[in-house]
Design a protein around this motif. Structure first.
Motif, short mmCIF file in Angstrom:
data_model
loop_
_atom_site.label_atom_id
_atom_site.label_comp_id
_atom_site.label_asym_id
_atom_site.label_seq_id
_atom_site.Cartn_x
_atom_site.Cartn_y
_atom_site.Cartn_z
N THR A 92 -8.25 65.61 86.17
CA THR A 92 -9.43 64.50 85.17
C THR A 92 -8.28 63.92 84.08
OG1 THR A 92 -9.56 66.54 83.96
CG2 THR A 92 -10.93 66.64 85.94
N LEU A 97 -13.71 64.23 81.35
CA LEU A 97 -14.24 65.72 80.50
C LEU A 97 -15.28 65.39 79.01
CD1 LEU A 97 -10.96 68.39 80.33
CD2 LEU A 97 -13.01 67.65 82.16
N ASP A 100 -18.26 64.71 79.78
CA ASP A 100 -19.75 65.71 80.38
C ASP A 100 -20.27 66.12 79.46
OD1 ASP A 100 -18.14 65.92 83.26
OD2 ASP A 100 -16.65 67.31 82.09
N HIS A 213 -15.15 71.35 86.02
CA HIS A 213 -15.62 70.03 86.07
C HIS A 213 -16.34 69.34 86.90
CE1 HIS A 213 -15.78 65.31 85.60
NE2 HIS A 213 -14.80 65.32 86.44
N PRO A 214 -17.32 69.47 87.24
CA PRO A 214 -18.65 69.16 85.57
C PRO A 214 -19.07 70.41 85.62
CG PRO A 214 -19.92 68.86 87.73
CD PRO A 214 -18.57 68.53 88.08
#
Length: 444
Positions: A92, A97, A100, A213-214
């Motif tokens: 990612t 992030l 998120d 993630h998520p």
């Protein structure tokens, strides 16, 4: 699908320009971590029903503010730092992030505070490489102090040349979620007895983020709540199994980040400075007191009567909380909850009743919701704890707070009655609160 347990608490960042100072301070961290900061009192709420803050960790007392914690009554800046490890190539990006958690976290607090508090995120745009593999830190929920100290030492040392910590009020260390040694259940706030010192600033608590993630919904808002001295309201079973949400169910973010109605209790909003003194009614008896309560989530420009007719706007300045003093360190609290604001997914509306104890520490039941419908449950398909999903006293109902022998967990306030009599055209709730017969309930 089983729910993941929620995560514990955060830490504040100092300014690290000297790695020598970081190493010295963090060597003490292994022995002294998870202790609250100095209990410096600043006068805050003055009212006969304002509980006195005690030595309990994250005490629900709100007569003073613990100055070891940043007070979210203004805009605060948060730095988000992304840590990678030599045993994994991130799958990612820092931008993914950051997305998120923001703007969702800032949006939650802006809504909950009625616009009085803004959390401004400052995410780095690149990874910062840790010197050791992720597996070297033995990351887990109940982290050994020496492993946690090593992680923070390495993170701060690697980050310090690139970040001026003196610019920020909150620090988030976000680990690469796909690194093999990262445990998503280890997200928490680390409290430091001996603060770190960096860029001329003391760092007393740091948020260490290990989310997938998520991530879990609103998990960062929950952890950030600890940065503002709010306690955990969930019950952690001794064996880690069973229900975690028996104290407050869906009704506060600090109980569950998955809750249908995660807005912060009015008591917490009073503690944080988001309610004005005129928005809190201290009910002192001995006779009945009739008052009007605004929906907790209603603020300027927020539609509050959507589920009950035409939307109403312009609320947000009326009474949000009614309090009956039941002892030196305990109260009963009454507030109107429903599908408004951060509670938009609430499955029941009415007057929520709960006990607050200033002497109970975080995770030991400082707040307990009282179930007005103990023989029924609701929203079993998506509530974190269906037995409390229908806890509020509904329109047209009367409810008398049971005593300790009536199966609600005990405590003071038994015999206090609330009658939910009606709703105004603007969506407010009219209620009458009557202390138990034969005595004055209020103190002070």
């Amino acid at each position: 699908m089983p729910r993941l347990p929620r995560r514990p608490r955060l830490l504040q960042r100092p300014r690290l320009r000297s790695t020598a100072a970081v190493g010295t301070t963090l060597s003490a961290l292994a022995a002294n971590c998870l202790i609250g900061g100095p209990s410096v009192a600043e006068p805050f709420a003055v009212a006969p029903c304002a509980l006195t803050r005690t030595a309990a960790h994250h005490s629900e007392g709100l007569d003073t503010w613990n100055a070891a914690y940043p007070r979210p009554a203004r805009s605060l800046d948060a730095v988000m730092i992304f840590l990678s490890f030599p045993d994994a190539a991130p799958r990612t990006t820092p931008a993914e992030l950051a997305a998120d958690h923001f703007p969702a976290t800032s949006r939650f607090f802006r809504q909950a505070s009625y616009g009085r508090f803004t959390l401004r995120p400052h995410p780095l745009k690149h990874w910062i490489r840790m010197p050791k593999p992720s597996t070297a830190y033995a990351i887990q929920r109940d982290w050994k102090p020496e492993n946690r100290a090593a992680y923070l030492h390495d993170a701060l040392t690697a980050t310090d040349p690139q970040v001026d910590f003196s610019r920020y009020d909150v620090v988030y260390f976000v680990a690469d979620p796909d690194a093999p040694g990262v445990d998503s259940d280890a997200t928490k706030v680390v409290n430091l007895d001996t603060p770190l010192r960096a860029d001329g600033t003391d760092i007393r608590r740091i948020v260490t983020v290990f989310e997938k993630h998520p991530p879990d919904r609103l998990v960062l808002a929950h952890e950030t709540g600890h940065v503002f001295d709010l306690p955990d309201l969930y019950h952690r079973p001794a064996d880690g199994k069973g229900d975690w949400d028996t104290y407050v169910g869906d009704w506060d973010l600090m109980g569950s980040q998955f809750g249908l109605a995660p807005d912060l209790f009015a008591w917490h909003k009073w503690k944080l400075g988001w309610l004005q003194p005129r928005q809190v009614a201290c009910v002192r008896g001995p006779g009945p007191t009739r008052l009007t309560l605004e929906p907790l989530g209603a603020g300027p420009g927020v539609p509050v009567a959507r589920a009950f007719g035409a939307p109403a706007f312009g609320l947000g300045h009326g009474v949000k909380l009614a309090v009956v003093r039941t002892g030196p360190d305990s109260v009963l609290a009454f507030e109107a909850r429903g599908p408004v604001g951060d509670d938009h997914a609430a499955c029941r509306a009415g007057i929520l009743v709960y006990r607050v104890s200033s002497g109970a520490r975080s995770g030991r039941g400082p707040v307990e919701v009282i179930d007005a419908h103990p023989r029924t449950e609701a929203c079993w398909e998506n509530s974190v704890y269906p037995p409390l999903a229908d806890a509020p006293v509904a329109l047209g109902e009367s409810f008398t707070v049971p005593g300790s022998g009536d199966g609600d967990g005990g405590g003071g306030g038994d015999g206090v009655r609330v009658d939910v009599e009606g709703r105004t055209v603007s969506g407010e709730w009219t209620v009458t609160i009557t202390p138990r017969a034969g005595g004055r309930v209020g103190h002070g």
